[in-house]
Design a protein around this motif. Structure first.
Motif, PDB file in Angstrom:
ATOM      1  N   ARG A 113      22.019  28.944 -64.874  1.00 16.91           N
ATOM      2  CA  ARG A 113      23.093  29.764 -65.392  1.00 16.91           C
ATOM      3  C   ARG A 113      23.805  30.549 -64.301  1.00 16.91           C
ATOM      4  NH1 ARG A 113      22.454  26.756 -69.019  1.00 16.91           N
ATOM      5  NH2 ARG A 113      22.194  27.273 -71.209  1.00 16.91           N
ATOM      6  N   THR A 114      23.080  30.874 -63.234  1.00 13.75           N
ATOM      7  CA  THR A 114      23.696  31.696 -62.203  1.00 13.75           C
ATOM      8  C   THR A 114      24.116  30.881 -60.997  1.00 13.75           C
ATOM      9  OG1 THR A 114      21.513  32.179 -61.264  1.00 13.75           O
ATOM     10  CG2 THR A 114      22.373  33.724 -62.868  1.00 13.75           C
ATOM     11  N   VAL A 138      28.680  27.682 -63.282  1.00 13.03           N
ATOM     12  CA  VAL A 138      29.620  28.664 -63.795  1.00 13.03           C
ATOM     13  C   VAL A 138      31.018  28.257 -63.375  1.00 13.03           C
ATOM     14  CG1 VAL A 138      30.265  31.091 -63.817  1.00 13.03           C
ATOM     15  CG2 VAL A 138      27.872  30.446 -63.586  1.00 13.03           C
ATOM     16  N   GLU A 148      23.161  33.157 -70.014  1.00 17.04           N
ATOM     17  CA  GLU A 148      24.267  33.834 -69.348  1.00 17.04           C
ATOM     18  C   GLU A 148      24.009  35.330 -69.236  1.00 17.04           C
ATOM     19  OE1 GLU A 148      29.159  33.865 -69.482  1.00 17.04           O
ATOM     20  OE2 GLU A 148      28.016  32.789 -71.006  1.00 17.04           O
ATOM     21  N   ASP A 182      32.866  30.247 -67.905  1.00 11.90           N
ATOM     22  CA  ASP A 182      32.064  29.609 -68.942  1.00 11.90           C
ATOM     23  C   ASP A 182      30.806  29.024 -68.325  1.00 11.90           C
ATOM     24  OD1 ASP A 182      34.033  29.994 -70.996  1.00 11.90           O
ATOM     25  OD2 ASP A 182      35.198  28.457 -69.980  1.00 11.90           O
ATOM     26  N   VAL A 183      29.681  29.226 -68.982  1.00 12.17           N
ATOM     27  CA  VAL A 183      28.416  28.706 -68.491  1.00 12.17           C
ATOM     28  C   VAL A 183      28.148  27.367 -69.153  1.00 12.17           C
ATOM     29  CG1 VAL A 183      25.944  29.123 -68.326  1.00 12.17           C
ATOM     30  CG2 VAL A 183      27.550  31.020 -68.107  1.00 12.17           C
TER      31      VAL A 183
END
Length: 642
Positions: free
Chosen positions: A293-294, A299, A127, A304-305
């Motif tokens: 993560r991106t 997301v 994250e 929250d990831v």
């Protein structure tokens, strides 16, 4: 301590008389609703465009600074430079001109969200990389235009609602703040910026460049990854920070090395630009992890990831809600969520000319959707910036009015083709004389608007309420928590969920939807209570077949006696489970002695599906799994096959 606005000491908690309250005043077609922040440069207000309901941010230069020609000129010059900076991770600057009380005002995109200062640090490395990568994309675009932020800190980095996109604020502030320093202050070595994030060359009064922003973002990354600042309130001499992976074991050594290079004391030892920093970050934790993560799917709307294969039902619903709101979020600033084509023709005899040509030269335009407040003007040329002010000339018979109007909406050529109409712009008048002329042309009197009707349902909240109703009996799903998370992680999930749901309270909602929101908040709080106490959580985890959750409860202090009491209650409702479980566990033990690890684990897992609160079995299963899969996370029983 003396006030930073007027250099006079005031009692704590009182408003500086040099900073006027402008709530309720007008800035063109906008109404300043409330102050959302104040700093050494100015006060930022949330401003609303009444007809469309669109929100803007208006930064008003403090009067003491506005009275200084150099500061005023720097403020307007920086605004001019920033208007050309357009990037999805930069809060757009739309216009700059005098506003209430003649004070210079900066009109900006309104970014609703929370600053990095409020993030629950330390964050997982993936994250951290995802957030920093977004900021670096913004810096790369700015540096390409010769713009250096120079004042980067956690306070000017914000996560938006919905997709939780990072937005960088405060470009240009450093130059304006530097212009306010007197020669004596410069000679004394005074600098502008947040001490914890200032690069060594800024302390020395040297020129700044892209590597200065690299340093500041290195401080941000260090804080996000470890929960600590690398140098406290500022760097002293040639001191070196503790390696991030020493402070936080989750930080990979490769990521630690990247952050330390960004924090190098000498600019030439850092990354040469934002792109080099971003590429090193992605390599530091692995490109695949950073992409996960991106990505939009990983997301949640609550920030929250989550791993792609570990998303709970509630998070899946939140991701869908974020996706559903994407079109509105990515619409051009100033455009209502659902625009429609102009339909009404102009009143007979009305002629309009707008200052659309170079040097604001008047050109005749065809208008439609005329009201006493403004109209649509067809225009095939380049559209003027949103919120800019144009001269306008209205003629009706022998009457002529010349004044100003504000651009409040664009109709692009793509939209025009979809409607089968013309491209152009909507304007709203800044003066009363034009409104009076149009009222006469339309044959209507100037009357007060009718009271506001019942607010329309909020689409984003409606989607969440429907999805939440489908998982209301699952406390993990309501909190967006994963089954193997410990009690502190569950607590943070709950606080984050409550905080972001509470933001809907600030919106205009119909009464029924507001009541449903309060009900959902109570359910979330009840789910938190259930999962925050080991005994109650163990009962939930046993019913779900969640071994990882039961282990968390034991590790958190659930005694074997309490576990056995819960076990007897669990088995009494399943009279045949214990006998079948014993047979399976015995078979698993025999397989383990023959070193058939995978088959033994499968039998143990099936036995624990029937008797999940058998502590001795659970510890044996946990020990065997740890020997055979040391890097794995214990899943739920339902998926605990080898």
């Amino acid at each position: 301590m003396a006030c930073g606005h007027c250099a006079v000491e005031h009692p704590v908690g009182t408003r500086c008389p040099e900073v006027p309250s402008l709530e309720g005043q007008h800035h063109g077609p906008l109404v300043l609703r409330e102050a959302v922040g104040s700093g050494p440069l100015g006060t930022v207000y949330r401003a609303e465009h009444g007809p469309s309901g669109h929100l803007f941010a208006v930064k008003v230069l403090h009067p003491r600074l506005a009275a200084r020609p150099l500061v005023r000129a720097a403020f307007l010059e920086e605004a001019r430079r920033l208007r050309g900076l357009r990037h999805r991770h930069v809060a757009r600057v739309l216009d700059a001109r005098p506003g209430p009380q003649g004070l210079p005002c900066l009109l900006m995109e309104y970014v609703e969200g929370e600053d990095f200062t409020r993030l629950p640090v330390p964050l997982p490395p993936g994250e951290v990389v995802g957030l920093l990568a977004q900021v670096l994309e913004a810096l790369e675009a700015a540096h390409a235009r010769g713009l250096v932020h120079g004042g980067l800190s956690t306070e000017c980095l914000r996560l938006t609602r919905g997709e939780r996109r990072v937005k960088v604020l405060g470009f240009g502030s450093r130059a304006v703040l530097s212009a306010r320093l007197t020669p004596r202050e410069r000679a004394c070595g005074m600098v502008v910026g947040s001490p914890s994030f200032l690069a060594p060359e800024q302390w020395a009064g040297l020129a700044v460049d892209a590597r200065t922003d690299v340093y500041a973002l290195g401080v941000v990354g260090y804080l996000l990854g470890t929960g600590r600042l690398p140098f406290g309130f500022g760097r002293v001499g040639a001191m070196s920070p503790v390696e991030p992976h020493v402070l936080e074991p989750r930080v990979q050594p490769a990521l630690s090395a990247v952050l330390l290079r960004a924090l190098a004391e000498r600019p030439e030892e850092r990354f040469e630009d934002a792109r080099a920093f971003r590429e090193a970050l992605l390599e530091g934790v692995g490109r695949a992890t950073a992409r996960t993560r991106t990505s939009r799917g990983a997301v949640s709307i609550f920030g929250d990831v989550l791993p792609e294969d570990g998303a709970t039902p509630m998070h899946a619903a939140l991701r869908e809600a974020a996706s559903a709101s994407r079109q509105e979020e990515e619409a051009p600033v100033g455009m209502p969520p659902e625009a429609t084509a102009p339909r009404m023709e102009a009143p007979t005899g009305l002629c309009v000319r707008l200052g659309l040509a170079p040097d604001a030269e008047f050109v005749p335009v065809r208008v439609g959707d005329v009201t006493v407040e403004g109209f649509f003007a067809a225009w095939a040329g380049p559209l003027p910036p949103l919120a800019s002010q144009l001269p306008v000339e209205l003629m009706l018979g022998k009457r002529q009015v010349v004044g100003d109007c504000d651009v409040v909406r664009h109709v692009t050529s793509e939209e025009a083709r979809g409607w089968g109409g013309a491209s152009g712009l909507y304007v709203q008048f800044a003066g009363e004389s034009a409104r009076d002329l149009l009222a006469h042309a339309l044959g209507v009197g100037r009357v007060r608007a009718a009271p506001d009707a019942e607010p329309v349902p909020d689409a984003e909240l409606a989607w969440l309420l429907v999805r939440a109703a489908g998982v209301e009996k699952d406390p993990y799903a309501l909190l967006g928590a994963l089954p193997y998370e410990d009690f502190e992680q569950v607590r943070r999930r709950a606080l984050s969920t409550v905080r972001h749901l509470s933001q809907f309270r600030q919106r205009s909602l119909p009464e029924g939807q507001r009541q449903a929101l309060e009900t959902l908040l109570r359910r979330v709080e009840a789910a938190h209570r259930t999962l925050s106490e080991p005994t109650s959580r163990a009962g939930v985890d046993a019913a779900r077949g969640n071994l990882a959750g039961v282990v968390c409860c034991l590790d958190a202090g659930l005694s074997q006696e309490h576990a056995e009491s819960l076990r007897q209650t669990f088995l009494s409702a399943r009279p045949l489970a214990e006998t079948r479980a014993k047979a399976l566990f015995t078979q698993g033990h025999a397989l383990e002695t023959r070193q058939s690890w995978a088959a033994a684990l499968a039998h143990y897992a099936e036995a624990l599906l029937l008797d999940p609160l058998n502590v001795s079995w659970l510890r044996r299963y946990q020990a065997l799994r740890g020997r055979t899969r040391p890097s794995g996370v214990m899943p739920s029983v339902a998926t605990a096959t080898p």
